[in-house]
Write an enzyme that holds these catalytic residues in place. Structure first.
Site, PDB file in Angstrom:
ATOM      1  N   ASP A  93       0.823  -1.209   0.000  1.00  0.00           N
ATOM      2  CA  ASP A  93       0.000   0.000   0.000  1.00  0.00           C
ATOM      3  C   ASP A  93       0.855   1.257   0.000  1.00  0.00           C
ATOM      4  OD1 ASP A  93      -2.656   0.930  -0.026  1.00  0.00           O
ATOM      5  OD2 ASP A  93      -2.571   1.425   2.106  1.00  0.00           O
ATOM      6  N   HIS A  94       0.401   2.276  -0.703  1.00  0.00           N
ATOM      7  CA  HIS A  94       0.997   3.614  -0.703  1.00  0.00           C
ATOM      8  C   HIS A  94       2.501   3.630  -0.976  1.00  0.00           C
ATOM      9  CE1 HIS A  94      -2.459   6.039   0.337  1.00  0.00           C
ATOM     10  NE2 HIS A  94      -2.807   5.145   1.237  1.00  0.00           N
ATOM     11  N   GLY A 140      -5.954   8.268   8.987  1.00  0.00           N
ATOM     12  CA  GLY A 140      -5.719   8.508  10.407  1.00  0.00           C
ATOM     13  C   GLY A 140      -6.987   8.807  11.182  1.00  0.00           C
TER      14      GLY A 140
END
Length: 222
Positions: free
Chosen positions: A12-13, A117
């Site tokens: 991911d990312h 977040g």
């Protein structure tokens, strides 16, 4: 393979091509190239490069268009913050159509009001924008920043086309909250690792089950 359901090993990312190549070499079945903070032309070029490489190995590619900002309290401030208190850039429908056509990406993370977040204030998703994106998209759409999003908005996002939801903070919160409570009760911290993690892992499972029920994914694996 011990799993009784299909398993995707996803990176991911990732922002660096070298890391993506290493993940593919190690057997990852899915990778994400996140060039969402770059100008559109650069995002397209970088994503296209990853797609060409990954597809040669039968690996699927996720990218991000628009930018899902960081809602973690205490993170860097941005003048571009919206109502949710994070530095997001909403996905543009016309840019999305071009992006998908020119990159050949397999799925796309879009920005319509969520954040990574912990939210600083309650989010209000632009579900009309999402509906328009879904109507125009030739690939499945992904939402990042699923933690803390009100249940009714998340369910509506699923109905309007989201096919994959990333949830992290809600799960880790359950894990570390339970671990903290467990350790605080111990008079002797010379514990086996398995013992120390057991109740925390169970707390994670509870949240994961709740999210699966909310999103309608129970017993959907084939």
């Amino acid at each position: 393979m011990a799993a009784t359901v299909p398993v995707c090993v996803h990176l991911d990312h990732a922002t660096e091509f070298d890391l993506i190549k290493k993940a593919i070499a190690q057997g990852y079945s899915s990778v994400m190239i996140d060039a969402s903070v770059l100008p559109l032309e650069e995002n397209i070029a970088k994503t296209r490069m990853v797609v060409d490489y990954a597809h040669a190995f039968g690996v699927s590619v996720e990218a991000e268009l628009g930018h899902v900002g960081d809602g973690i309290v205490g993170s860097s401030e941005s003048s571009a913050k919206g109502d949710s208190g994070h530095d997001s850039t909403m996905t543009d429908v016309k840019e999305m159509i071009r992006f998908i056509e020119e990159t050949g990406v397999d799925c796309l993370a879009v920005s319509f009001g969520t954040s990574h977040g912990v939210y600083k204030c309650e989010p209000h998703l632009d579900l009309e924008l999402l509906a328009g994106l879904n109507a125009a998209s030739a690939v499945p759409l992904v939402v990042h920043g699923g933690s803390g999003t009100p249940d009714d908005q998340m369910k509506e996002a699923i109905q309007r086309g989201i096919t994959k939801v990333n949830i992290y903070s809600d799960i880790t919160k359950a894990f570390f909250t339970e671990m903290k409570e467990f350790l605080n009760k111990q008079t002797n911290l010379s514990l086996w690792t398995k013992t120390g993690y057991q109740s925390a892992l169970e707390a994670m499972k509870v949240v994961i089950r709740e999210k699966m029920e909310l999103l309608g994914t129970v017993r959907k694996a084939e």
